[in-house]
Design a protein around this motif. Structure first.
Motif, PDB file in Angstrom:
ATOM      1  N   LEU A   7       0.827  -1.214   0.000  1.00 19.35           N
ATOM      2  CA  LEU A   7       0.000   0.000   0.000  1.00 19.35           C
ATOM      3  C   LEU A   7       0.858   1.261   0.000  1.00 19.35           C
ATOM      4  O   LEU A   7       0.647   2.183  -0.802  1.00 19.35           O
ATOM      5  CB  LEU A   7      -0.938  -0.015   1.202  1.00 19.35           C
ATOM      6  N   CYS A  26       1.123  -0.611   7.823  1.00 17.14           N
ATOM      7  CA  CYS A  26       1.288   0.608   7.016  1.00 17.14           C
ATOM      8  C   CYS A  26       2.261   1.571   7.688  1.00 17.14           C
ATOM      9  O   CYS A  26       3.112   2.181   7.022  1.00 17.14           O
ATOM     10  CB  CYS A  26      -0.056   1.288   6.811  1.00 17.14           C
ATOM     11  N   ILE A  68      -4.381  -4.662  -3.688  1.00 14.43           N
ATOM     12  CA  ILE A  68      -4.142  -3.307  -3.165  1.00 14.43           C
ATOM     13  C   ILE A  68      -3.732  -2.338  -4.272  1.00 14.43           C
ATOM     14  O   ILE A  68      -4.281  -1.226  -4.354  1.00 14.43           O
ATOM     15  CB  ILE A  68      -3.107  -3.349  -2.023  1.00 14.43           C
ATOM     16  N   ILE A  90      -5.811   1.187  -5.023  1.00 11.15           N
ATOM     17  CA  ILE A  90      -5.192   2.502  -4.853  1.00 11.15           C
ATOM     18  C   ILE A  90      -5.249   3.283  -6.153  1.00 11.15           C
ATOM     19  O   ILE A  90      -5.568   4.488  -6.167  1.00 11.15           O
ATOM     20  CB  ILE A  90      -3.730   2.372  -4.377  1.00 11.15           C
TER      21      ILE A  90
END
Length: 575
Positions: free
Chosen positions: A15, A38, A144, A148
């Motif tokens: 991410l 994250c 992911i 995004i």
């Protein structure tokens, strides 16, 4: 689809790498255990992504929203699940109504616990659905990059706005070998040649045209192109409610801020115009003053409505001409239009400009400290430099009236009318433009909704200046109360802390100003301290609470209401 040739990474690493690929330079967050992978992955991107650790999620979300306004790129915000998400929702709502690109990432319980009302579990699709462009949950770490990329596209295309992505713990801790997705170029929508020809014909036939600018997505080039168009056609130009940054107000074509609190001559001009060219603005309730000077569904004026979202065109107003284009595409196309003869309304535009300049003269105010003169001084000292941010409250009307905003980045104001916005927005402005002044206008109530974010200014050495307007009450609501229930004031006052002392706890400088004679020197000292020490400075303005708005007094509102009783106005909102 996974590929063995790509390195195996956990969801957090995938991410954050994808955010970097898409150009994220700063993320605003309140740390939470629900998205620890994250946070850990930020270690690998210290050279590219700056994490700003905030004190409360509403402050973080406001900072991200302000970043979106300043850059036209999505402001990135991370919060934890449950309470973190609910705190951040005010920033999401602001981004939605202000059409600001933003992506909010929320930690979520693992899929093995979902639908059990696990600790802090919320269904974010149901919670955020009405106030976002897209809400989703990423259940597979391999997807992911796809999510995004789509989030960036959705947040910035058409009418910009917020996207919310929930991140289950098993997605972030899970691993995948997956390729990154490269960002796509920003797409712009343009008017057709036929639409430009029709607009040119409408201008030829018009007698009293008006150009109204608003919305988001403006660039310096687009503003210059629109200014040149206004000059060629001698058009009077106004900006929509709290979109003060959309046009340089020192330009000779500028004639006023349209919406709540605008001066009478401007309202009369709008009602009498026979061609309204509205670019980028939805013409919402505040800009239209309750859909009054422009009526819904069929305006009296010929309306050319230019907007990037086709669903907005005809949603509230039936335009005479609808143009589905964003402000950049439309502004560039305007270079093809020029008048065949000198426009006959030049004298009217000059008169409108004179009427606007007349409003810059301070109104009579009670007591030794005039907020009109305060804002007049702020305008003169800043001289078009820096950014002024506001939250919600009548105090903001003084900046809106007396400060001549100079274009992009000069104003950060929530059109949604949300309180507590000014301080986080000033912080975001200073982070983005460290060499430019950042001045926050804040009511005493508005300031206390997010004053904890002074810790961010301390931690990151941000020299912002805060003007706290201290009248010891919820002034806007008090004005409504006196209008609807005159002489029955209750439940609207509060006792304030010593603001000038409070700022010292954050390493800053504080002063109290109670008269006109001492404000300018105090303001210059605050600006100097903030620039020199790179720490916040605060001026507490103590003034007569009877002065509730430029040229208005609470006592006069009460007297008028007692003399002419009216039905209560339901749904009074923050200005």
């Amino acid at each position: 689809m996974t590929h063995a040739t790509h390195p195996l990474r956990n969801g957090g690493q995938i991410l954050i790498q994808q955010l970097r690929r898409h150009g994220a330079r700063r993320v605003f967050l309140v740390p939470g255990e629900s998205y620890l992978p994250c946070i850990d992955a930020l270690n690998e991107h210290r050279d590219a992504i700056d994490p700003i650790v905030c004190r409360q999620e509403s402050g973080a979300a406001y900072m991200a929203e302000a970043y979106g306004k300043l850059t036209n790129e999505p402001g990135i915000c991370f919060v934890t699940r449950g309470p973190g998400a609910t705190n951040a929702s005010i920033g999401v709502h602001t981004a939605f109504q202000d059409s600001t690109p933003m992506i909010l990432f929320i930690g979520q319980v693992g899929n093995d616990f979902i639908e059990r009302e696990a600790f802090q579990e919320i269904d974010y699709r149901r919670m955020f659905g009405p106030m976002t462009k897209w809400v989703a949950q990423i259940d597979d770490p391999a997807r992911i990059p796809e999510y995004i990329a789509r989030a960036y596209a959705v947040a910035t295309s058409g009418r910009p706005g917020p996207v919310v992505l929930a991140l289950p713990e098993d997605t972030l801790w899970g691993e995948a070998s997956v390729a990154d997705v490269e960002p796509r170029p920003r797409l712009h929508s343009h008017p057709s040649r036929a639409q430009l020809d029709e607009l040119g014909q409408r201008l030829e036939q018009a007698e009293r045209p008006f150009l109204l600018l608003g919305g988001s997505g403006w660039t310096e080039q687009a503003q210059h192109q629109v200014a040149a168009f206004a000059e060629r056609f001698a058009l009077p130009v106004g900006v929509a409610w709290r979109r003060l940054e959309c046009f340089d107000q020192r330009h000779e074509a500028f004639v006023g801020h349209v919406g709540n609190g605008m001066h009478d001559a401007l309202r009369e001009r709008l009602e009498a115009c026979d061609l309204l060219i509205a670019v980028g603005t939805r013409l919402g309730e505040a800009t239209s003053e309750g859909y009054s000077w422009i009526e819904s569904p069929t305006p009296r004026q010929a309306l050319v409505h230019v907007y990037p979202d086709p669903e907005e065109l005809g949603h509230v107003y039936r335009p005479s001409q609808a143009i589905n284009a964003d402000v950049v595409g439309f502004a560039g196309a305007l270079e093809a239009l020029s008048p065949a003869t000198p426009p006959p309304w030049q004298a009217e535009t000059q008169a409108a400009r004179r009427a606007y300049l007349a409003t810059l003269e301070p109104q009579e105010a009670p007591g030794p400290l005039s907020l009109d003169r305060v804002s007049q001084t702020v305008d003169r000292v800043l001289d078009g430099k820096g950014c002024i941010s506001v939250g919600a409250g009548n105090y903001a009307l003084y900046a809106h009236r007396y400060v001549r905003f100079s274009g992009l980045g000069s104003s950060l104001a929530p059109t949604v009318g949300s309180m507590g916005y000014g301080l986080p927005a000033a912080i975001s402005s200073k982070l983005e433009h460290p060499k430019r002044p950042a001045v926050c206008y804040a009511g005493d109530g508005c300031f206390q909704m997010n004053l904890q974010e002074l810790g961010v200014a301390l931690q990151y050495r941000l020299g912002i200046v805060v003007l706290v307007f201290n009248n010891g009450m919820w002034g806007t609501i008090r004005a409504h109360q006196e209008h609807d229930f005159p002489g029955r004031e209750i439940a609207l006052t509060f006792t304030n802390p010593a603001f000038a002392t409070l700022i010292q706890a954050y390493g800053g400088q504080g002063e109290i100003v109670e008269d006109d004679a001492t404000f300018e020197d105090a303001f210059r000292r605050a600006l100097s301290f903030a620039e020199r020490e790179r720490l916040p400075a605060l001026i507490e303005l103590r003034y007569d609470a009877d002065g509730i708005a430029p040229g208005q007094r609470l006592s006069a509102i009460r007297e008028a209401a007692l003399s002419h009783p009216a039905s209560p106005t339901p749904g009074a909102q923050q200005p």
